[in-house]
Write a protein that holds these residues in place. Structure first.
Motif, mmCIF file in Angstrom:
data_model
loop_
_atom_site.group_PDB
_atom_site.id
_atom_site.type_symbol
_atom_site.label_atom_id
_atom_site.label_comp_id
_atom_site.label_asym_id
_atom_site.label_seq_id
_atom_site.Cartn_x
_atom_site.Cartn_y
_atom_site.Cartn_z
ATOM 1 N N PHE A 126 -8.547 1.347 6.021
ATOM 2 C CA PHE A 126 -7.637 0.357 5.437
ATOM 3 C C PHE A 126 -8.133 -0.140 4.079
ATOM 4 O O PHE A 126 -9.326 -0.414 3.902
ATOM 5 C CB PHE A 126 -7.505 -0.833 6.392
ATOM 6 C CG PHE A 126 -6.796 -2.028 5.803
ATOM 7 C CD1 PHE A 126 -5.420 -2.046 5.687
ATOM 8 C CD2 PHE A 126 -7.516 -3.134 5.369
ATOM 9 C CE1 PHE A 126 -4.765 -3.145 5.145
ATOM 10 C CE2 PHE A 126 -6.871 -4.244 4.827
ATOM 11 C CZ PHE A 126 -5.487 -4.240 4.718
ATOM 12 N N THR A 127 -7.200 -0.247 3.134
ATOM 13 C CA THR A 127 -7.505 -0.817 1.819
ATOM 14 C C THR A 127 -6.487 -1.895 1.488
ATOM 15 O O THR A 127 -5.333 -1.844 1.929
ATOM 16 C CB THR A 127 -7.485 0.248 0.710
ATOM 17 O OG1 THR A 127 -6.150 0.793 0.595
ATOM 18 C CG2 THR A 127 -8.477 1.351 0.988
ATOM 19 N N SER A 129 -4.964 -4.325 -1.878
ATOM 20 C CA SER A 129 -4.954 -4.568 -3.324
ATOM 21 C C SER A 129 -3.854 -5.552 -3.674
ATOM 22 O O SER A 129 -2.811 -5.613 -3.023
ATOM 23 C CB SER A 129 -4.759 -3.267 -4.105
ATOM 24 O OG SER A 129 -3.469 -2.737 -3.901
ATOM 25 N N SER A 134 -9.119 -5.346 -5.464
ATOM 26 C CA SER A 134 -9.004 -4.284 -4.470
ATOM 27 C C SER A 134 -10.230 -4.339 -3.570
ATOM 28 O O SER A 134 -11.334 -4.622 -4.045
ATOM 29 C CB SER A 134 -8.920 -2.910 -5.135
ATOM 30 O OG SER A 134 -7.775 -2.794 -5.945
ATOM 31 N N ASN A 136 -11.951 -2.780 0.564
ATOM 32 C CA ASN A 136 -11.838 -1.849 1.683
ATOM 33 C C ASN A 136 -12.222 -2.529 2.988
ATOM 34 O O ASN A 136 -13.221 -3.245 3.049
ATOM 35 C CB ASN A 136 -12.760 -0.640 1.462
ATOM 36 C CG ASN A 136 -12.387 0.148 0.228
ATOM 37 O OD1 ASN A 136 -11.211 0.296 -0.089
ATOM 38 N ND2 ASN A 136 -13.388 0.654 -0.466
ATOM 39 N N LYS A 197 1.451 -0.115 4.564
ATOM 40 C CA LYS A 197 1.700 1.313 4.711
ATOM 41 C C LYS A 197 1.019 1.826 5.972
ATOM 42 O O LYS A 197 -0.156 1.532 6.228
ATOM 43 C CB LYS A 197 1.173 2.076 3.500
ATOM 44 C CG LYS A 197 1.974 1.858 2.227
ATOM 45 C CD LYS A 197 3.323 2.567 2.298
ATOM 46 C CE LYS A 197 4.059 2.517 0.973
ATOM 47 N NZ LYS A 197 5.348 3.253 1.038
ATOM 48 N N SER A 199 0.186 5.381 8.510
ATOM 49 C CA SER A 199 -0.078 6.813 8.337
ATOM 50 C C SER A 199 0.061 7.519 9.675
ATOM 51 O O SER A 199 -0.644 7.184 10.633
ATOM 52 C CB SER A 199 -1.478 7.036 7.780
ATOM 53 O OG SER A 199 -1.808 8.407 7.776
ATOM 54 N N LYS A 208 -2.910 0.678 4.379
ATOM 55 C CA LYS A 208 -2.896 0.094 3.042
ATOM 56 C C LYS A 208 -2.042 -1.166 3.030
ATOM 57 O O LYS A 208 -1.019 -1.242 3.692
ATOM 58 C CB LYS A 208 -2.334 1.097 2.025
ATOM 59 C CG LYS A 208 -2.400 0.650 0.581
ATOM 60 C CD LYS A 208 -1.910 1.760 -0.347
ATOM 61 C CE LYS A 208 -2.021 1.377 -1.805
ATOM 62 N NZ LYS A 208 -1.553 2.457 -2.707
ATOM 63 N N GLN A 209 -2.496 -2.161 2.269
ATOM 64 C CA GLN A 209 -1.727 -3.390 2.058
ATOM 65 C C GLN A 209 -1.693 -3.711 0.577
ATOM 66 O O GLN A 209 -2.734 -3.717 -0.099
ATOM 67 C CB GLN A 209 -2.335 -4.567 2.813
ATOM 68 C CG GLN A 209 -1.637 -5.907 2.544
ATOM 69 C CD GLN A 209 -2.204 -7.036 3.375
ATOM 70 O OE1 GLN A 209 -2.671 -6.821 4.496
ATOM 71 N NE2 GLN A 209 -2.162 -8.254 2.857
ATOM 72 N N GLU A 210 -0.505 -3.993 0.059
ATOM 73 C CA GLU A 210 -0.347 -4.422 -1.314
ATOM 74 C C GLU A 210 0.437 -5.729 -1.326
ATOM 75 O O GLU A 210 1.479 -5.827 -0.679
ATOM 76 C CB GLU A 210 0.385 -3.378 -2.158
ATOM 77 C CG GLU A 210 -0.382 -2.084 -2.349
ATOM 78 C CD GLU A 210 0.352 -1.093 -3.220
ATOM 79 O OE1 GLU A 210 1.552 -1.325 -3.504
ATOM 80 O OE2 GLU A 210 -0.248 -0.084 -3.620
#
Length: 211
Positions: A126-127, A129, A134, A136, A197, A199, A208-210
């Motif tokens: 998981f990341t 930003s 940003s 991890n 996001k 997967s 992923k998180q934005e």
């Protein structure tokens, strides 16, 4: 900039923008970081732990050190002690099923502010930003937001959560309250759009998180 209190604001429904009754710019989260970053350069506390952050501008890198003082990091460790960072991952969920779990969890406790997240829904890769930072790992993210916001004062209110694509969950939430920069600083209410996001190759987990 002229910063006024909450009485200069008015809501026009949950999906509307905030309007100031006077021609004044209300500070958001990024504005607060930039405002205090350079001004407090000589007053930076020691970093309590080395995170895997990547800062996208100098002012944010400087101001971020205010968020990881020994006192705040200790509070974060204690408050998040019951979060099971090694919990077995919940894999095989559809994006719609994941969205329902995310919505229910955030409405119980908005970990975007408290840091008390659900690690079982997040991939080990998981990341996170936003326009400034940003990093991890869900634990690193959770401890970061826990330190950023003054607990008991800062608020995250979920407006809506939905699966908006085959691998995308969108969360709209309202954020306001005090952040732990300098002596403390109040954020005027504003809306945040968070994109999560998933997967399929990672079992449908959030990768992923934005913001």
């Amino acid at each position: 900039l002229a910063f006024k209190g909450p009485h200069s604001l008015a809501f026009k429904g949950p999906h509307s923008m905030l309007h100031a009754t006077n021609p004044v710019i209300e500070p958001g989260r990024r504005d607060v970081c930039s405002l205090f970053g350079l001004a407090t350069l000589a007053l930076l506390p020691h970093r309590a732990y080395a995170g895997d952050e990547e800062y996208k501008d100098f002012a944010t890198k400087v101001s971020s050190k205010l968020l990881t003082s020994a006192e705040m990091a200790a509070e974060s460790r204690d408050a998040l002690a019951t979060v099971d960072w090694g919990a077995p991952k919940v894999t095989g969920l559809s994006t719609e099923e994941m969205a329902k779990r995310i919505d229910a969890g955030l409405r119980r406790e908005c970990w975007f502010v408290t840091g008390r997240s659900l690690p079982e829904l997040f991939s080990n890769s998981f990341t996170f930003s936003d326009p400034q930072v940003s990093l991890n790992g869900i634990e690193e993210y959770s401890r970061g937001v826990r330190s950023f916001y003054k607990q008991g004062s800062a608020v995250g209110e979920i407006v809506c959560t939905a699966a908006t694509a085959s691998d995308t969950i969108t969360v709209v939430w309202r954020n306001y309250g005090t952040v732990n920069i300098g002596p403390g600083f109040d954020l005027a209410p504003y809306l945040v759009t968070t994109i999560l996001k998933t997967s399929a190759s990672d079992g449908g987990l959030i990768v992923k998180q934005e913001d």
